[in-house]
Scaffold this active site. Structure first.
Site, short mmCIF file in Angstrom:
data_model
loop_
_atom_site.label_atom_id
_atom_site.label_comp_id
_atom_site.label_asym_id
_atom_site.label_seq_id
_atom_site.Cartn_x
_atom_site.Cartn_y
_atom_site.Cartn_z
N CYS A 1 0.84 -1.20 0.00
CA CYS A 1 0.00 0.00 0.00
C CYS A 1 0.87 1.25 0.00
CB CYS A 1 -0.94 0.00 1.21
SG CYS A 1 -2.05 1.42 1.21
N CYS B 1 -0.56 4.15 2.00
CA CYS B 1 -0.42 4.02 3.46
C CYS B 1 1.01 4.30 3.91
CB CYS B 1 -0.76 2.60 3.94
SG CYS B 1 -2.14 1.81 3.16
N ASP B 2 1.97 3.75 3.19
CA ASP B 2 3.34 3.69 3.71
C ASP B 2 4.36 4.56 2.99
OD1 ASP B 2 2.44 1.76 5.50
OD2 ASP B 2 2.86 0.12 4.14
#
Ligand code: NAP
Length: 350
Positions: free
Chosen positions: A170, A173-174
Site C-alpha cells: 500500500c 499508506c506507507d
C-alpha cells in the site's frame, strides 16, 4: 432467537457498522474472524488489513500527537498488549491502534463479538443462517458483510521477512515513511494500481523502478502516459522479482530480478518494494449465495446504497470496493450499511 444484525468482518467497515447499529439498540453481533495460522498466512486475521500496516497518517481526526495516555485510558487493559508497545513519542496513530480504538468504541455501546470466521451462509432461508468455523449456526434477520480484501503478494519467503520493513502492498499508506525518502523504490505490477502507486511514490523517492513481467502495461492508456512522461520512473520490462534483498538492521536494501524472456538476472538497489499485483476479496464463503462480480467482489445493486442481490444482506468496505480501498471510505460505507439495515428492519417491523 434470531439476531437482528450480524456483522461479518472486523476492519473499519465492520466496526463502523457495529457502532451505528449498537447505538440504534440493534445489539449487533460481530464475527471478527479467527486467530489461526491459516488466516495469518492469508492476511485475514481479525482487524483486517490495517492491522498489518504501521502509521496511518491519512485517517481524519488523528493528526500526529502524544497518543499513549489516550490509548491507555480508552482501550481495555486486556487488549493493550495486542497493539504492541505504546510509544512515548508523538506519532500518527498506527493501524493496530486505530483498529483497537474502533473495536473498543463498538464494545462500549454493547456490541457482542465472536472471535471466529463465518465459513458458510444460507441466504435462501429467512432468518438467514450463518455457520462459523467451530460449527455453531447463528440465525440473523440482516447481515452486513464487511470481510474486506487481501493484497496479493508474490509468495517469496524473503518478502515475508521484510513485510513492514520495506515491503508494502500500500503506497498510499506507507509511501511517506522516512525510510523511503529520497531513496530508490521498486513497484511490482503493470495495472492501474501499479502505475498510480509508482507515480505517487515519485513524490518521495529518488527514482521508482516499475517492474513488470511483460512488455506492455495493463493500465489504462492515460495512466500509462503519465508513467512514460515521468522522468523519475524507469520501467523494467519483462522481469519478475526473484528475491527481496536486505538485512535485519536496514530492512530492504534491494531486489534480485529475473528476466521472463531469458535466464538472466540482475540486482537493483532499493529501500522498498511495493506490490501492486491486485487484491483478492474475501468472498469465497459467499459463492452461490450472493451475486459477485467476475473478479469476486460483491455486486452492489443500487447506486449510493449498500444493497446486495439479497434483500436484507448489505455489504460495506473493500469487499464491495475494488476502487477506493481506503480506511475512511470503508468506515463510511460501514455507517451506510448500518443505516440501511436499520431502515430495512424498521420496514419489516422486526
Ligand atoms: P490488475 O489490473 O489486476 O493488475 C495487476 C497487475 O499485476 C497486472 O499488470 C499483472 O500482470 C500483475 N501481476 C499479477 N500477478 C503477478 C505476479 N504474480 N507477478 C508479477 N506481476 C503480477 O490490478 P490493479 O492494478 O490493482 O487494478 C484492479 C482494478 O482497479 C482495475 O479494474 C483497475 O482499473 C482499477 N483501478 C483503477 C484506478 C484508477 O482508475 N485510478 C486505480 C487503481 C485501480 P499482467 O498484466 O501480466 O497480468
Amino acid at each position: 432467537m434470531a439476531e437482528k444484525v450480524v456483522i461479518i468482518g472486523s476492519g473499519p467497515a465492520g466496526w463502523a457498522s457495529a457502532i451505528y447499529t449498537a447505538r440504534a439498540n440493534l445489539r449487533p453481533l460481530v464475527f471478527e474472524g479467527a486467530v489461526t495460522e491459516e488466516n495469518r498466512q492469508a492476511g485475514t486475521l481479525p482487524l483486517g488489513q490495517l492491522a498489518l500496516t504501521t502509521e496511518v497518517e491519512n485517517y481524519p481526526g488523528f493528526p500526529k500527537g502524544l497518543l499513549k495516555p489516550y490509548l491507555e485510558s480508552a482501550i481495555d487493559e486486556s487488549r493493550r498488549q495486542m497493539m504492541g508497545p505504546l510509544s512515548d513519542e508523538p506519532h500518527a496513530v498506527t493501524g493496530p491502534e486505530l483498529m483497537e480504538l474502533m473495536r473498543q468504541q463498538a464494545v462500549n455501546f454493547g456490541t457482542r463479538i465472536i472471535t471466529d470466521d463465518i465459513v458458510a451462509v444460507d441466504f435462501q432461508q429467512r432468518p438467514f443462517r450463518l455457520t462459523a468455523r467451530e460449527g455453531t449456526v447463528t440465525e440473523a434477520h440482516t447481515v452486513i458483510v464487511a470481510t474486506g480484501a487481501r493484497a496479493n503478494y508474490l509468495g517469496l519467503p524473503s518478502e515475508e521477512r521484510f513485510k513492514n520493513r520495506g515491503v508494502s502492498a500500500c503506497a498510499v499508506c506507507d509511501g511517506a515513511l522516512p525510510r523511503f525518502r529520497n531513496r530508490p523504490l521498486v513497484v511490482v505490477g503493470g495495472g492501474d494500481s501499479a502505475v498510480e502507486e509508482a507515480t505517487y511514490l515519485t513524490k518521495f523517492a529518488s527514482i521508482v523502478y516499475l517492474v513488470h513481467r511483460r512488455d506492455a502495461l495493463r493500465a489504462s492508456k492515460i495512466m500509462q502516459q503519465r508513467v512514460f512522461n515521468n522522468p523519475k520512473i524507469e520501467i523494467v520490462w519483462n522481469h519478475v522479482v526473484d528475491e527481496v534483498l536486505g538485512n535485519d538492521e536496514d530492512g530492504v536494501t534491494g531486489v534480485r530480478l529475473r528476466s521472463t524472456v531469458d535466464e538472466s538476472t540482475r540486482e537493483l538497489e532499493a529501500a522498498g518494494m511495493f506490490l501492486a499485483i491486485g487484491h483478492t476479496p474475501n468472498t469465497a464463503f459467499l459463492q452461490g449465495q450472493l451475486e459477485l462480480h467476475d473478479n469476486g467482489y460483491i455486486r452492489l445493486t443500487t447506486p449510493f446504497r449498500t444493497y446486495t442481490s439479497v434483500e436484507g444482506v448489505f455489504a460495506a468496505g473493500d469487499v464491495a470496493d475494488d476502487y477506493y480501498r481506503q480506511a475512511i471510505t470503508a468506515a463510511g460505507s460501514g455507517c451506510q450499511a448500518a443505516l440501511d439495515a436499520e431502515r430495512y428492519l424498521a420496514a419489516q417491523e422486526i
